[in-house]
Design an enzyme around this catalytic site. Structure first.
Site, PDB file in Angstrom:
ATOM      1  CB  SER A 144      -0.845   0.061   1.274  1.00 14.28           C
ATOM      2  OG  SER A 144      -1.703  -1.027   1.370  1.00 14.28           O
ATOM      3  CG  HIS A 165      -2.095  -0.643  -4.476  1.00 13.54           C
ATOM      4  ND1 HIS A 165      -2.663   0.595  -4.301  1.00 13.54           N
ATOM      5  CD2 HIS A 165      -2.224  -1.263  -3.276  1.00 13.54           C
ATOM      6  CE1 HIS A 165      -3.093   0.708  -3.064  1.00 13.54           C
ATOM      7  NE2 HIS A 165      -2.846  -0.393  -2.426  1.00 13.54           N
ATOM      8  CD  GLU A 177      -3.207   3.099  -7.228  1.00 11.34           C
ATOM      9  OE1 GLU A 177      -3.695   4.243  -7.187  1.00 11.34           O
ATOM     10  OE2 GLU A 177      -2.475   2.650  -6.315  1.00 11.34           O
ATOM     11  CG  ASN A 215      -3.312   3.756  -0.551  1.00 13.74           C
ATOM     12  OD1 ASN A 215      -4.545   3.818  -0.520  1.00 13.74           O
ATOM     13  ND2 ASN A 215      -2.656   2.622  -0.378  1.00 13.74           N
TER      14      ASN A 215
HETATM   15  C1  LIG Z   1      -4.933   5.480   7.308  1.00 13.48           C
HETATM   16  C2  LIG Z   1      -4.345   4.723   6.129  1.00 13.48           C
HETATM   17  C3  LIG Z   1      -5.349   3.954   5.373  1.00 13.48           C
HETATM   18  C4  LIG Z   1      -4.885   3.476   4.045  1.00 13.48           C
HETATM   19  C5  LIG Z   1      -5.682   2.377   3.485  1.00 13.48           C
HETATM   20  C6  LIG Z   1      -5.110   1.861   2.202  1.00 13.48           C
HETATM   21  C7  LIG Z   1      -5.501   0.459   1.894  1.00 13.48           C
HETATM   22  C8  LIG Z   1      -5.180  -0.006   0.502  1.00 13.48           C
HETATM   23  O1  LIG Z   1      -3.861   0.135   0.111  1.00 13.48           O
HETATM   24  C9  LIG Z   1      -6.089   0.492  -0.575  1.00 13.48           C
HETATM   25  C10 LIG Z   1      -7.525   0.071  -0.423  1.00 13.48           C
HETATM   26  O2  LIG Z   1      -7.926  -1.056  -0.660  1.00 13.48           O
HETATM   27  S1  LIG Z   1      -8.510   1.326   0.113  1.00 13.48           S
HETATM   28  C11 LIG Z   1     -10.079   0.584   0.283  1.00 13.48           C
HETATM   29  C12 LIG Z   1     -10.833   0.626  -0.979  1.00 13.48           C
HETATM   30  N1  LIG Z   1     -12.158   0.099  -0.742  1.00 13.48           N
HETATM   31  C13 LIG Z   1     -13.209   0.882  -0.485  1.00 13.48           C
HETATM   32  O3  LIG Z   1     -13.105   2.095  -0.482  1.00 13.48           O
HETATM   33  C14 LIG Z   1     -14.469   0.130  -0.209  1.00 13.48           C
HETATM   34  C15 LIG Z   1     -15.601   1.052   0.108  1.00 13.48           C
HETATM   35  N2  LIG Z   1     -16.800   0.270   0.325  1.00 13.48           N
HETATM   36  C16 LIG Z   1     -17.558  -0.222  -0.684  1.00 13.48           C
HETATM   37  O4  LIG Z   1     -17.284  -0.010  -1.851  1.00 13.48           O
HETATM   38  C17 LIG Z   1     -18.781  -1.004  -0.280  1.00 13.48           C
HETATM   39  O5  LIG Z   1     -19.132  -0.666   1.032  1.00 13.48           O
HETATM   40  C18 LIG Z   1     -18.572  -2.567  -0.390  1.00 13.48           C
HETATM   41  C19 LIG Z   1     -18.400  -2.953  -1.846  1.00 13.48           C
HETATM   42  C20 LIG Z   1     -17.387  -3.062   0.425  1.00 13.48           C
HETATM   43  C21 LIG Z   1     -19.805  -3.273   0.164  1.00 13.48           C
HETATM   44  O6  LIG Z   1     -20.947  -2.793  -0.458  1.00 13.48           O
HETATM   45  P1  LIG Z   1     -22.272  -2.454   0.321  1.00 13.48           P
HETATM   46  O7  LIG Z   1     -23.250  -2.013  -0.681  1.00 13.48           O
HETATM   47  O8  LIG Z   1     -21.875  -1.531   1.431  1.00 13.48           O
HETATM   48  O9  LIG Z   1     -22.685  -3.817   0.994  1.00 13.48           O
HETATM   49  P2  LIG Z   1     -23.184  -5.178   0.352  1.00 13.48           P
HETATM   50  O10 LIG Z   1     -24.597  -5.054  -0.095  1.00 13.48           O
HETATM   51  O11 LIG Z   1     -22.809  -6.211   1.383  1.00 13.48           O
HETATM   52  O12 LIG Z   1     -22.246  -5.426  -0.923  1.00 13.48           O
HETATM   53  C22 LIG Z   1     -22.493  -4.877  -2.219  1.00 13.48           C
HETATM   54  C23 LIG Z   1     -22.128  -5.900  -3.274  1.00 13.48           C
HETATM   55  O13 LIG Z   1     -20.757  -6.260  -3.175  1.00 13.48           O
HETATM   56  C24 LIG Z   1     -20.646  -7.682  -2.996  1.00 13.48           C
HETATM   57  N3  LIG Z   1     -19.523  -7.970  -2.126  1.00 13.48           N
HETATM   58  C25 LIG Z   1     -19.105  -7.260  -1.065  1.00 13.48           C
HETATM   59  N4  LIG Z   1     -18.021  -7.829  -0.522  1.00 13.48           N
HETATM   60  C26 LIG Z   1     -17.745  -8.921  -1.265  1.00 13.48           C
HETATM   61  C27 LIG Z   1     -16.732  -9.893  -1.207  1.00 13.48           C
HETATM   62  N5  LIG Z   1     -15.780  -9.870  -0.272  1.00 13.48           N
HETATM   63  N6  LIG Z   1     -16.741 -10.864  -2.133  1.00 13.48           N
HETATM   64  C28 LIG Z   1     -17.670 -10.914  -3.092  1.00 13.48           C
HETATM   65  N7  LIG Z   1     -18.653 -10.009  -3.194  1.00 13.48           N
HETATM   66  C29 LIG Z   1     -18.694  -9.022  -2.290  1.00 13.48           C
HETATM   67  C30 LIG Z   1     -21.954  -8.090  -2.380  1.00 13.48           C
HETATM   68  O14 LIG Z   1     -22.253  -9.459  -2.605  1.00 13.48           O
HETATM   69  C31 LIG Z   1     -22.934  -7.184  -3.077  1.00 13.48           C
HETATM   70  O15 LIG Z   1     -23.244  -7.675  -4.382  1.00 13.48           O
HETATM   71  P3  LIG Z   1     -24.631  -7.358  -5.083  1.00 13.48           P
HETATM   72  O16 LIG Z   1     -24.450  -8.050  -6.395  1.00 13.48           O
HETATM   73  O17 LIG Z   1     -24.740  -5.872  -5.179  1.00 13.48           O
HETATM   74  O18 LIG Z   1     -25.673  -7.971  -4.202  1.00 13.48           O
HETATM   75  N1  LIG Z   2      -5.962  -4.316   3.825  1.00 19.18           N
HETATM   76  C1  LIG Z   2      -6.141  -3.595   2.726  1.00 19.18           C
HETATM   77  O1  LIG Z   2      -7.212  -2.993   2.533  1.00 19.18           O
HETATM   78  C2  LIG Z   2      -5.053  -3.517   1.693  1.00 19.18           C
HETATM   79  C3  LIG Z   2      -5.359  -3.007   0.418  1.00 19.18           C
HETATM   80  C4  LIG Z   2      -4.359  -2.951  -0.575  1.00 19.18           C
HETATM   81  C5  LIG Z   2      -3.071  -3.399  -0.281  1.00 19.18           C
HETATM   82  N2  LIG Z   2      -2.802  -3.903   0.969  1.00 19.18           N
HETATM   83  C6  LIG Z   2      -1.445  -4.413   1.206  1.00 19.18           C
HETATM   84  O2  LIG Z   2      -1.495  -5.829   1.010  1.00 19.18           O
HETATM   85  C7  LIG Z   2      -0.564  -6.480   1.896  1.00 19.18           C
HETATM   86  C8  LIG Z   2      -1.324  -7.460   2.759  1.00 19.18           C
HETATM   87  O3  LIG Z   2      -2.327  -6.814   3.489  1.00 19.18           O
HETATM   88  P1  LIG Z   2      -3.572  -7.604   4.117  1.00 19.18           P
HETATM   89  O4  LIG Z   2      -4.529  -6.578   4.584  1.00 19.18           O
HETATM   90  O5  LIG Z   2      -3.999  -8.676   3.192  1.00 19.18           O
HETATM   91  O6  LIG Z   2      -2.861  -8.267   5.396  1.00 19.18           O
HETATM   92  P2  LIG Z   2      -3.328  -9.526   6.264  1.00 19.18           P
HETATM   93  O7  LIG Z   2      -2.737  -9.349   7.602  1.00 19.18           O
HETATM   94  O8  LIG Z   2      -4.793  -9.746   6.128  1.00 19.18           O
HETATM   95  O9  LIG Z   2      -2.608 -10.779   5.516  1.00 19.18           O
HETATM   96  C9  LIG Z   2      -1.228 -10.950   5.437  1.00 19.18           C
HETATM   97  C10 LIG Z   2      -0.956 -12.444   5.278  1.00 19.18           C
HETATM   98  O10 LIG Z   2       0.434 -12.629   4.998  1.00 19.18           O
HETATM   99  C11 LIG Z   2       0.889 -13.752   5.719  1.00 19.18           C
HETATM  100  N3  LIG Z   2       2.327 -13.626   5.857  1.00 19.18           N
HETATM  101  C12 LIG Z   2       3.028 -12.741   6.624  1.00 19.18           C
HETATM  102  N4  LIG Z   2       4.352 -12.931   6.439  1.00 19.18           N
HETATM  103  C13 LIG Z   2       4.482 -13.936   5.541  1.00 19.18           C
HETATM  104  C14 LIG Z   2       5.599 -14.582   4.934  1.00 19.18           C
HETATM  105  N5  LIG Z   2       6.860 -14.213   5.219  1.00 19.18           N
HETATM  106  N6  LIG Z   2       5.370 -15.591   4.035  1.00 19.18           N
HETATM  107  C15 LIG Z   2       4.096 -15.968   3.717  1.00 19.18           C
HETATM  108  N7  LIG Z   2       3.007 -15.378   4.265  1.00 19.18           N
HETATM  109  C16 LIG Z   2       3.206 -14.383   5.162  1.00 19.18           C
HETATM  110  C17 LIG Z   2       0.098 -13.707   7.026  1.00 19.18           C
HETATM  111  O11 LIG Z   2       0.080 -14.988   7.647  1.00 19.18           O
HETATM  112  C18 LIG Z   2      -1.271 -13.252   6.543  1.00 19.18           C
HETATM  113  O12 LIG Z   2      -2.102 -14.357   6.188  1.00 19.18           O
HETATM  114  C19 LIG Z   2       0.123  -5.349   2.663  1.00 19.18           C
HETATM  115  O13 LIG Z   2       1.320  -5.011   1.999  1.00 19.18           O
HETATM  116  C20 LIG Z   2      -0.890  -4.202   2.603  1.00 19.18           C
HETATM  117  O14 LIG Z   2      -0.300  -2.951   2.723  1.00 19.18           O
HETATM  118  C21 LIG Z   2      -3.757  -3.971   1.960  1.00 19.18           C
END
Ligand SMILES: CCCCCCC[C@H](O)CC(=O)SCCNC(=O)CCNC(=O)[C@H](O)C(C)(C)COP(=O)([O-])OP(=O)([O-])OC[C@H]1O[C@@H](n2cnc3c(N)ncnc32)[C@H](O)[C@@H]1OP(=O)([O-])[O-]
Ligand SMILES: NC(=O)c1ccc[n+]([C@@H]2O[C@H](COP(=O)([O-])OP(=O)(O)OC[C@H]3O[C@@H](n4cnc5c(N)ncnc54)[C@H](O)[C@@H]3O)[C@@H](O)[C@H]2O)c1
Length: 310
Positions: A144, A165, A177, A215
């Protein structure tokens, strides 16, 4: 272009780039992200080896994939549940599991690493894979926040190294990405773009800048939401309601932090603070640190900013 030629061209171009030369994929780390990536790769016809630390983790990941596939087929095969069952069986048959990463990459075209967000752990993994994988194998990280080039230095194949990504939940989120470092060859980058298309994702081209595109914008936004709560300006519930109803986001920042995992959020912000100590956008948060130290990591542990059903 005549109709027949156009149809042929569309058919030919989609089938010839269907796999972009990538057939066998190894996914290392099968948690939240790795399991989702494995599911989508197998659903789009790739043969996938899933690698994690124990067989127990791997069986839980496979069970999660099966649950997620049930959700997918419920809609996709609403009129033909039998075909839905066949689809799930076919997808599951393309997934195998291993705990030995070096053994798993012996026959692979592409490695996607999705382990813990820690540079040293990722480097150690890639350094051992570099010795075990065939020459043509492309290595990628789903990190990430860590610069791809900082991970790639652990290998002798920087021309065959890039970033893929994905977004959480991988089966639902359309974006991928694709990141290149200066050493990434055009052939590698084009193969990664074709692989993204074969996974039915929309790809964007990214440079190896902090947080790539999403991100770089999302992390400061989410951290500022946490700081608002720390300053006593609003409750997490009100911030989430405001951003969902006022800005049209599907989840508010606190729901999203719980969904991503507070540990992953902390790894990201601590890493960026260490690298850019003067940037106020990347300051650590005492509230986030406290919740992580209490094991409140979000949905995956049953509690984060909110309580969840496990
Ligand atoms: C502080 C630092 C933070 C940094 C973070 C960075 C992390 C990272 O690097 C980047 C990211 O990922 S950023 C994160 C980016 N992500 C976001 O920003 C996510 C934002 N959230 C969302 O987009 C929505 O809330 C969801 C899609 C998660 C759920 O949707 P909802 O409407 O609230 O609820 P719903 O009605 O339950 O589900 C709707 C539909 O989706 C389907 N489904 C769901 N999960 C499923 C699964 N695992 N499998 C299969 N299907 C799945 C479900 O079946 C349904 O299908 P239908 O055919 O329509 O019946
Ligand atoms: N959580 C998110 O929304 C998200 C979204 C995009 C990218 N990412 C990135 O994806 C990566 C994984 O995140 P996550 O949320 O899936 O974490 P997670 O904690 O759910 O899963 C990580 C997995 O890696 C395994 N693991 C750790 N060290 C290992 C090793 N040396 N060999 C084999 N397996 C090992 C752990 O047992 C665990 O099952 C991170 O780099 C994170 O930044 C996370």
């Amino acid at each position: 272009m005549a109709q027949a030629t156009r149809v042929f061209f569309r058919h030919f171009s989609s089938s010839s780039s269907r796999f972009g030369n990538i057939k066998n994929v190894t996914i290392i780390g099968t948690g939240l992200m790795g399991a989702g990536i494995a599911q989508v790769a197998a659903s789009t016809g790739h043969h996938v080896v899933m690698v994690d630390q124990t067989d127990d983790i791997l069986s839980k990941s496979k069970a999660n994939i099966e649950k997620s596939l049930q959700r997918v087929v419920k809609k996709k095969y609403a009129d033909n549940p039998k075909a839905g069952e066949t689809f799930i069986a076919e997808v599951m048959s393309r997934l195998t599991t291993k705990t030995d990463a070096a053994a798993a990459v012996k026959n692979t075209d592409l490695v996607i690493e999705a382990i813990v967000e820690n540079l040293e752990v990722k480097k150690k993994l890639f350094s051992s894979l570099d010795k075990a994988a065939p020459k043509h194998t492309i290595f990628t990280s789903n990190t990430s926040s860590i610069p791809i080039k900082d991970i790639a230095v652990a290998t002798q194949r920087q021309d065959r190294f890039g970033g893929l990504h994905f977004f959480n939940p991988v089966p639902v989120m359309k974006l991928l990405e694709v990141i290149r470092i200066p050493a990434t060859s055009d052939e590698t980058f084009n193969t990664l773009l074709a692989f993204g298309k074969a996974m039915d994702k929309s790809t964007v081209n990214c440079k190896d800048t902090p947080g790539f595109i999403v991100n770089r914008l999302l992390v400061p936004y989410m951290m500022e939401a946490v700081r608002m709560v720390e300053r006593g300006e609003a409750s997490p519930q009100d911030v989430d309601t405001a951003m969902k109803l006022g800005a049209g986001y599907p989840m508010g920042p606190f729901e999203l932090t719980d969904y991503v995992g507070l540990d992953t959020c902390k790894f990201i912000i601590d890493g960026w603070h260490k690298k850019y100590p003067d940037n106020p956008l990347f300051m650590p948060s005492p509230l986030l640190d406290k919740l992580v130290s209490e094991g409140k990591l979000g949905n995956k542990t049953g509690e984060g900013f909110y309580k969840h059903k496990k």
